[in-house]
Design an enzyme around this catalytic site. Sequence first.
Site, PDB file in Angstrom:
ATOM      1  N   HIS A 247      49.631  51.661  49.220  1.00  0.00           N
ATOM      2  CA  HIS A 247      49.693  51.411  47.769  1.00  0.00           C
ATOM      3  C   HIS A 247      48.770  52.332  46.970  1.00  0.00           C
ATOM      4  O   HIS A 247      49.147  52.882  45.947  1.00  0.00           O
ATOM      5  CB  HIS A 247      49.293  49.971  47.450  1.00  0.00           C
ATOM      6  CG  HIS A 247      50.091  48.932  48.165  1.00  0.00           C
ATOM      7  ND1 HIS A 247      51.402  49.106  48.504  1.00  0.00           N
ATOM      8  CD2 HIS A 247      49.754  47.691  48.606  1.00  0.00           C
ATOM      9  CE1 HIS A 247      51.843  48.019  49.124  1.00  0.00           C
ATOM     10  NE2 HIS A 247      50.857  47.157  49.199  1.00  0.00           N
ATOM     11  N   LYS A 337      39.690  41.972  48.913  1.00  0.00           N
ATOM     12  CA  LYS A 337      40.153  40.585  48.878  1.00  0.00           C
ATOM     13  C   LYS A 337      39.016  39.688  48.410  1.00  0.00           C
ATOM     14  O   LYS A 337      37.853  40.058  48.502  1.00  0.00           O
ATOM     15  CB  LYS A 337      40.582  40.155  50.276  1.00  0.00           C
ATOM     16  CG  LYS A 337      41.855  40.824  50.737  1.00  0.00           C
ATOM     17  CD  LYS A 337      42.384  40.186  51.998  1.00  0.00           C
ATOM     18  CE  LYS A 337      43.708  40.771  52.397  1.00  0.00           C
ATOM     19  NZ  LYS A 337      44.803  40.485  51.465  1.00  0.00           N
TER      20      LYS A 337
END
Length: 490
Positions: A247, A337
Site C-alpha cells: 500500500h 496498528k
Amino acid sequence: MNSPFILVIFGATGDLTARKLMPAIYRLVKAGEITQEPFIIGVGRRDITKSQFHSMMEESVRHAVKEDFDTALWKKIVAGIDYQMGLFEDAAVYNRLVTKLEAFDAKLKACVPRFFYLATPPEHYEVILKHLDGSKLAEGCGQGTTNYTKVLIEKPFGKDLETARTLDKLLASIFEERQIYRIDHYLGKETVQNLLAFRFANGIFEPTWNRNFIDHVQITLSEETGVGKRGAFYDGVGALRDVVQNHMLQMLAVTAMDQPVAFDATSIRDMRVKAMQTIELIGPEDVGKNVVRGQYEGYTGESHVDAASQTETYVALKVMLASERWKGVPFYLRTGKKLGKKVSEISLHYKKPIVCTGDLCLFPEPKVLRNVLAVRIEPNEGIVLRVMVKQPGLGMLDLTASMMHFTYREAFGNKENPDAYERLLLDSIRGDQTLFARTDEIETSWKLVTPLLDGCKNTQTPVYIYKHGAIGPREADALIEKDKRSWFLI
Ligand SMILES: NC(=O)c1ccc[n+]([C@@H]2O[C@H](COP(=O)([O-])OP(=O)(O)OC[C@H]3O[C@@H](n4cnc5c(N)ncnc54)[C@H](OP(=O)(O)O)[C@@H]3O)[C@@H](O)[C@H]2O)c1
C-alpha cells in the site's frame, strides 16, 4: 457487464469474502454494473451445506449494505451461488470444480469466462495454483484467446524478493500476465485515483509538483485496531511486509509518478513502476538512520503471537528518490496498528516563501508556515490546502494558517464512494488491469523492502514500545525532527 461469467472463490468462508467480496458483488448487481446474475462457487474447508453457506453470505451482505438490502434481488443472486467443501490440497476438489464448470458451460452452450479468486492466506497460493494447472481448470474450456481465464491474487505477494519471484514464476508458467490480477486494494480507492485527476486536470498543481517547490512529502497509514485474530499470520509478517511493501509504496508511486500519456493500464503502470524504481535503496548501514520500528504495548500477549516477538507493528521511514523531479526531497512514510486514529493521508509540504532579505522581513519569519496540500484517503475523503492568511484587523503582520477544504461529502452529498473491491472486481471482469500491480512493480517493491528487512534483522534495530492511542513511538518523531520537520495530519 452483460456476459455471463463464473467466479470461483478459494477461501469463501473467510473474512475477506464476507466483509468485502460478497457485499461488492451484491452492490455491483444492484447498481446494474453486472447485469447478469453471476455464477459463483465458494470453496472452503468447512463442512457446511449450500444453504448454510447462503445464510452466512446473506448475513454478511445484510451487515455490509444495511438498509440497501433488497431481499428479492438477493434471492436472484443466491440462486447462482454454490458451495464446494474441501481442502485446497485435495485434487478431488478441483475435479469436482471441473465437472461443475463444464456443466455450466454446457447449460449456456458457451465457453464461459472463469475467474479464480485466491482469497486465502498466502501460504495456500502455491498449492491452489498447481492444482488449477494440474486439473486444467486454468485453461478454461480452451476456446482460443478471447475467452480466457483470469486469476485474482491477494496481497501479500511473497515474503521477500526470492519468494515473490518464485510465486511469480509459478504464476507465469500457468497464466499470461494479462490474465493475472494482483490486488492491492489501495489502488482501487477513489481518492488515490482522484489524486491523479487532481494533479493532471488542474493547471495550477502539476507545475509545482517537483523539487523546485516541494520541501518534503509525508504518507501516513494508521490503524486503530491491533492484530485481532490474525496474530499467527501477522507475527510472521510485520508492518514492513504487510503495508509498506504494497500500500505505502503504491501510494508513493502514485504521488511521485510522471504524467502518463493516457489513462490506460500500460501507461499508468509504466509510470508507477518508473517512480518506484527511482527510490534509493536503504542498505544495512543506513537502516538505523532512516528506519524506526515500533511495537504496541501488549502485542506479545495477543493470541498466537510469540511472547518474545520482535515483529514491528509500526514503522516510520525516510526515503529519497533519485529522479530529476524529486532529487533532494525526502518522503517520510509511517504506518502502524493500535494508533490514535484510523487515517490514510498523503501530504505535500511546499517550500516556504522567501520573506526576508538580509535583516529586512516582510513578515515575522516563524509565522509563515509551509503550504500543505493534503489528500485524505480515508476517512472523510477529500483534499485540503493549508494557506497563510492575514488575520482580520488593522495589523498587516498578523498571519495565521487556514485550511481550504474539498470533501467528497460536501461536493457530492452523502453518496458513498464505491468500495475499492467493487471497482477492482468490475475492472477485472472488464479486463482493465490499471489498478492492479504488475509483475515489475512487485519485483521493484521487494527489491526495496528486502534489504530493509535484512538490515533490520542484521543490525538488530530496536523495536520501540508505544502505548495504545499514541501516534507511534517517540523515536519516530526524532526521525523527522532531526531534519527540522514534523509529522502532519489534517
Ligand atoms: N480480511 C481482510 O479484510 C483483507 C483485506 C485485504 C487483504 N486480505 C488478504 O486476503 C486473503 C484472505 O484473508 P482473510 O482475512 O479472508 O483470511 P481468513 O479469514 O483466514 O480466510 C481464509 C479462508 O481460507 C480457508 N482455508 C484455510 N486453509 C484451508 C485449507 N487448507 N483448505 C481449504 N480452505 C482453507 C478458510 O476456511 P475456514 O473458514 O474453515 O478457516 C477461510 O475460508 C489474505 O491474503 C489477506 O492478506 C484480507
